[in-house]
Design a protein around this motif. Structure first.
Motif, PDB file in Angstrom:
ATOM      1  N   ASN A  17      -2.472  -4.635  -3.668  1.00 37.26           N
ATOM      2  CA  ASN A  17      -2.969  -5.323  -2.466  1.00 37.26           C
ATOM      3  C   ASN A  17      -4.356  -5.902  -2.685  1.00 37.26           C
ATOM      4  O   ASN A  17      -4.626  -7.052  -2.331  1.00 37.26           O
ATOM      5  N   HIS A  25      -1.929   0.062  -3.450  1.00 38.77           N
ATOM      6  CA  HIS A  25      -3.234  -0.300  -2.889  1.00 38.77           C
ATOM      7  C   HIS A  25      -3.973  -1.218  -3.859  1.00 38.77           C
ATOM      8  O   HIS A  25      -4.588  -2.206  -3.449  1.00 38.77           O
ATOM      9  N   SER A  51       0.802  -1.227   0.000  1.00 38.11           N
ATOM     10  CA  SER A  51       0.000   0.000   0.000  1.00 38.11           C
ATOM     11  C   SER A  51       0.835   1.277   0.000  1.00 38.11           C
ATOM     12  O   SER A  51       0.331   2.337  -0.370  1.00 38.11           O
TER      13      SER A  51
END
Length: 136
Positions: free
Chosen positions: A71, A68, A53
């Motif tokens: 992820n 992000h 992130s």
């Protein structure tokens, strides 16, 4: 109108759908917890970095947080794999063991109208309903 509403709410498929949504949400929480608490740390122990992130870049004061996205993509793939290997595969094996109907190896032929496979002895196609005539 109240009677119709009550009949609608108590209809079997509405209640079944409500139960499915609640069970699905609870099951989703269990799978997410399993991925976050067991699978992701295992991957981090093997691969090194468990969290992407903090990865980002900036263009003209606009920050693009691609870490992000990575992820979330990895979480989705891990959850999909966990659901497949721990739910779908075992349920398919269980359903295969409980299968009671024998498969019938009946000769088939193609419907001349829609080209669907139909039983060789059929006089009418089950898919397009055209008459196909009896076989010789």
């Amino acid at each position: 109108m109240i009677q119709d509403f009550r009949d609608f709410i108590l209809r079997g498929n509405v209640v079944d759908l409500a139960v499915a949504v609640v069970i699905g949400a609870a099951f989703g929480a269990v799978v997410t917890a399993m991925v976050e608490d067991f699978v992701t740390p295992l991957i981090a122990a093997i691969g090194g970095q468990p969290d992407f992130s903090s990865l980002d870049f900036t263009i003209n004061d606009s920050t693009f947080r691609y870490g992000h996205f990575i992820n979330q993509l990895l979480s989705f793939l891990i959850i999909a794999a966990v659901v497949f290997f721990f739910v779908v595969v075992p349920v398919n094996k269980l359903m295969e063991q409980r299968k009671t109907q024998e498969t019938v190896d009946e000769p088939v032929r193609d419907c001349p109208q829609c080209l669907s496979s139909i039983p060789a002895r059929a006089r009418r196609c089950a898919f397009c309903t055209s008459e196909v005539g009896a076989t010789a």
